[in-house]
Design a protein around this motif. Structure first.
Motif, PDB file in Angstrom:
ATOM      1  N   GLU A   5      30.106  42.205  29.962  1.00 41.72           N
ATOM      2  CA  GLU A   5      28.735  41.590  29.961  1.00 41.72           C
ATOM      3  C   GLU A   5      29.399  39.952  29.998  1.00 41.72           C
ATOM      4  OE1 GLU A   5      26.999  42.919  26.592  1.00 41.72           O
ATOM      5  OE2 GLU A   5      26.286  44.821  27.350  1.00 41.72           O
ATOM      6  N   ARG A   6      30.377  39.505  29.279  1.00 42.13           N
ATOM      7  CA  ARG A   6      30.695  38.216  29.195  1.00 42.13           C
ATOM      8  C   ARG A   6      31.052  37.551  30.477  1.00 42.13           C
ATOM      9  NH1 ARG A   6      33.884  38.788  25.475  1.00 42.13           N
ATOM     10  NH2 ARG A   6      35.995  38.640  26.086  1.00 42.13           N
ATOM     11  N   HIS A   7      31.919  38.464  31.307  1.00 43.53           N
ATOM     12  CA  HIS A   7      32.512  38.301  32.557  1.00 43.53           C
ATOM     13  C   HIS A   7      31.480  38.689  33.871  1.00 43.53           C
ATOM     14  CE1 HIS A   7      36.044  36.389  30.979  1.00 43.53           C
ATOM     15  NE2 HIS A   7      35.975  37.549  30.118  1.00 43.53           N
ATOM     16  N   ARG A   8      30.384  39.281  33.438  1.00 43.75           N
ATOM     17  CA  ARG A   8      29.500  39.897  34.520  1.00 43.75           C
ATOM     18  C   ARG A   8      30.228  40.778  35.162  1.00 43.75           C
ATOM     19  NH1 ARG A   8      26.155  35.037  36.726  1.00 43.75           N
ATOM     20  NH2 ARG A   8      24.950  36.771  37.761  1.00 43.75           N
ATOM     21  N   ILE A   9      30.981  41.793  35.077  1.00 49.41           N
ATOM     22  CA  ILE A   9      32.055  42.778  35.787  1.00 49.41           C
ATOM     23  C   ILE A   9      31.127  43.750  35.890  1.00 49.41           C
ATOM     24  CG2 ILE A   9      33.941  43.941  35.919  1.00 49.41           C
ATOM     25  CD1 ILE A   9      35.246  41.638  34.304  1.00 49.41           C
ATOM     26  N   HIS A  17      30.023  32.482  42.306  1.00 48.85           N
ATOM     27  CA  HIS A  17      30.191  32.414  43.622  1.00 48.85           C
ATOM     28  C   HIS A  17      30.670  33.651  44.054  1.00 48.85           C
ATOM     29  CE1 HIS A  17      30.964  30.756  47.824  1.00 48.85           C
ATOM     30  NE2 HIS A  17      32.164  31.198  47.614  1.00 48.85           N
ATOM     31  N   VAL A  18      31.684  34.281  43.363  1.00 49.06           N
ATOM     32  CA  VAL A  18      32.435  35.471  43.394  1.00 49.06           C
ATOM     33  C   VAL A  18      31.863  36.653  42.625  1.00 49.06           C
ATOM     34  CG1 VAL A  18      34.537  36.619  43.863  1.00 49.06           C
ATOM     35  CG2 VAL A  18      34.264  34.290  44.851  1.00 49.06           C
ATOM     36  N   ALA A  19      31.692  37.839  42.871  1.00 48.29           N
ATOM     37  CA  ALA A  19      31.257  38.802  41.787  1.00 48.29           C
ATOM     38  C   ALA A  19      32.446  39.522  41.938  1.00 48.29           C
ATOM     39  CB  ALA A  19      29.921  39.457  42.374  1.00 48.29           C
ATOM     40  N   ILE A  20      32.650  40.628  40.742  1.00 48.39           N
ATOM     41  CA  ILE A  20      33.807  41.372  40.497  1.00 48.39           C
ATOM     42  C   ILE A  20      33.117  42.693  40.420  1.00 48.39           C
ATOM     43  CG2 ILE A  20      35.840  41.840  39.105  1.00 48.39           C
ATOM     44  CD1 ILE A  20      35.805  39.249  40.772  1.00 48.39           C
ATOM     45  N   VAL A  21      33.482  43.619  41.153  1.00 49.04           N
ATOM     46  CA  VAL A  21      33.264  44.982  41.089  1.00 49.04           C
ATOM     47  C   VAL A  21      34.534  45.925  40.422  1.00 49.04           C
ATOM     48  CG1 VAL A  21      32.203  47.074  42.184  1.00 49.04           C
ATOM     49  CG2 VAL A  21      31.149  44.918  42.472  1.00 49.04           C
ATOM     50  N   MET A  47      43.411  50.078  31.162  1.00 49.63           N
ATOM     51  CA  MET A  47      43.148  48.665  31.072  1.00 49.63           C
ATOM     52  C   MET A  47      44.188  48.139  31.720  1.00 49.63           C
ATOM     53  SD  MET A  47      40.851  47.106  29.362  1.00 49.63           S
ATOM     54  CE  MET A  47      41.963  45.497  28.868  1.00 49.63           C
ATOM     55  N   ALA A  48      45.111  48.698  32.418  1.00 45.82           N
ATOM     56  CA  ALA A  48      46.124  47.916  33.369  1.00 45.82           C
ATOM     57  C   ALA A  48      45.249  47.578  34.666  1.00 45.82           C
ATOM     58  CB  ALA A  48      47.178  49.104  33.949  1.00 45.82           C
ATOM     59  N   LEU A  49      43.997  48.227  34.905  1.00 45.45           N
ATOM     60  CA  LEU A  49      43.101  47.828  35.933  1.00 45.45           C
ATOM     61  C   LEU A  49      41.964  46.785  35.629  1.00 45.45           C
ATOM     62  CD1 LEU A  49      41.797  48.089  38.561  1.00 45.45           C
ATOM     63  CD2 LEU A  49      40.430  50.228  37.608  1.00 45.45           C
ATOM     64  N   GLY A  50      41.898  47.183  33.970  1.00 49.83           N
ATOM     65  CA  GLY A  50      41.049  46.135  33.410  1.00 49.83           C
ATOM     66  C   GLY A  50      41.360  44.932  33.091  1.00 49.83           C
ATOM     67  N   PHE A  51      42.770  44.544  33.202  1.00 54.41           N
ATOM     68  CA  PHE A  51      43.341  43.259  33.079  1.00 54.41           C
ATOM     69  C   PHE A  51      43.195  42.533  34.200  1.00 54.41           C
ATOM     70  CE2 PHE A  51      46.019  44.830  29.229  1.00 54.41           C
ATOM     71  CZ  PHE A  51      45.210  43.759  28.317  1.00 54.41           C
ATOM     72  N   CYS A  52      43.376  43.445  35.439  1.00 55.41           N
ATOM     73  CA  CYS A  52      43.415  42.714  36.858  1.00 55.41           C
ATOM     74  C   CYS A  52      42.102  42.337  36.969  1.00 55.41           C
ATOM     75  CB  CYS A  52      43.779  44.096  37.903  1.00 55.41           C
ATOM     76  SG  CYS A  52      45.558  44.405  37.776  1.00 55.41           S
ATOM     77  N   ALA A  53      40.964  43.158  36.719  1.00 60.92           N
ATOM     78  CA  ALA A  53      39.491  42.674  36.752  1.00 60.92           C
ATOM     79  C   ALA A  53      39.175  41.481  36.141  1.00 60.92           C
ATOM     80  CB  ALA A  53      38.809  43.846  36.470  1.00 60.92           C
ATOM     81  N   LEU A  54      39.669  41.167  34.823  1.00 61.16           N
ATOM     82  CA  LEU A  54      39.543  40.155  33.996  1.00 61.16           C
ATOM     83  C   LEU A  54      40.079  38.996  34.608  1.00 61.16           C
ATOM     84  CD1 LEU A  54      40.202  41.411  30.450  1.00 61.16           C
ATOM     85  CD2 LEU A  54      38.035  40.750  31.299  1.00 61.16           C
ATOM     86  N   ALA A  55      41.293  38.750  35.358  1.00 63.62           N
ATOM     87  CA  ALA A  55      42.051  38.048  35.903  1.00 63.62           C
ATOM     88  C   ALA A  55      41.331  37.476  37.087  1.00 63.62           C
ATOM     89  CB  ALA A  55      43.515  38.331  36.443  1.00 63.62           C
TER      90      ALA A  55
END
Length: 281
Positions: free
Chosen positions: A21-25, A4-8, A122-130
């Motif tokens: 790939e797993r989280h389709r980011i 429903h919500v995509a992450i860029v 990865m400080a940004l990366g962790f936000c994207a994963l959340a």
């Protein structure tokens, strides 16, 4: 089946490829300008090539993605079924990437929430994963944004550099300007603070600086569940050794990522960078 919500995000998140790939980011690349060649981070220039260019003192600069690149990413997400997009980016203090995303979001086919994470690597990366994990659980656009912002608020990033010269050239040292007069006499430990690079401590030698970096990370991690990323540029042995010690010393360690930063961040820190991101769950 699309979410429903995509992450860029952008290429400076330095997320492992399998996690993306797993989280389709989707990561929109920044550009490294090496001499007269403009190269996309992640596909056209490697960290190793960048480090070699810096060591040879070749001119290196970086530039943001164009709004058109973000517009293309938003269109692609909408075509895959997304009804909303969270677009998470490195600190606006470092780059015009956030501004480019905001421009593109104005004409996107679905609602886009553009977030200045105040972070990088990865400080940004962790936000994207959340944000991605919240979206995967059926979270709304607002809930995914809130998850990313909560993660950003609790995440800390610390790093050591062999020299401040690269940060000075790029104009990205902020309050650490005070170190310049004595840069040759100390090894600085730096941190991200409100989207800017600030001086944390001055240490006399590289070995003591790295030992102090380890202590700071252990103290910050405490005993609660926490993810940690150890990142470097042309300092793989240092990074592996630090990661191994952290595995032994952080009782609440959930995930530990070890990776080399890409060319954009490397261009501003130089070879020898050793950083650690602490991100409570």
């Amino acid at each position: 089946m699309s979410r429903h919500v995509a992450i860029v995000t952008d290429s400076t998140a330095y997320l492992p490829q399998d996690a993306m790939e797993r989280h389709r980011i989707t990561a929109v690349p920044l550009t490294v300008v090496l001499g007269d060649r403009a190269l996309e981070e992640g596909t056209e220039i490697s960290a190793r090539s960048l480090a070699q260019a810096l060591q040879k003192r070749k001119p290196v600069t970086t530039s943001r993605p164009s709004p058109e690149m973000f517009a293309a990413a938003y269109r692609a997400a909408a075509e895959e079924g997304a009804t909303g997009i969270v677009s998470l980016h490195l600190s606006a203090e470092f780059s015009g990437t956030y501004d480019a995303a905001v421009l593109a979001a104005q004409d996107a086919p679905v609602p886009v929430r553009v977030v200045d994470s105040g972070m990088v690597a990865m400080a940004l990366g962790f936000c994207a994963l959340a944000a991605a994990e919240t979206a995967e659980g059926g979270g709304t656009l607002d809930e995914a944004v809130a998850a990313a912002e909560k993660r950003a608020d609790s995440t800390a990033a610390y790093f050591y550099v062999d020299t401040l010269d690269y940060l000075r050239r790029g104009g990205r040292i902020g309050a650490a300007q005070a170190l310049l007069g004595s840069a040759l006499a100390v090894k600085p430990l730096l941190q991200l603070d409100e989207g800017r690079i600030e001086l944390r401590e001055k240490v006399r030698t590289a070995s003591k600086a790295i030992a102090r970096l380890e202590e700071i990370v252990v103290e910050r991690a405490g005993r609660s569940p926490v993810d940690i990323a150890v990142q470097h540029l042309a300092a793989g042995e240092r990074a592996a050794a630090l990661a191994e010690r952290l595995r032994e010393r952080v009782p609440g360690l959930a995930e530990l990522y070890v990776s080399e930063v890409g060319a954009v961040i490397g261009a501003h820190t130089g070879p020898g960078l050793l950083g650690a991101v602490v991100s409570p769950r």
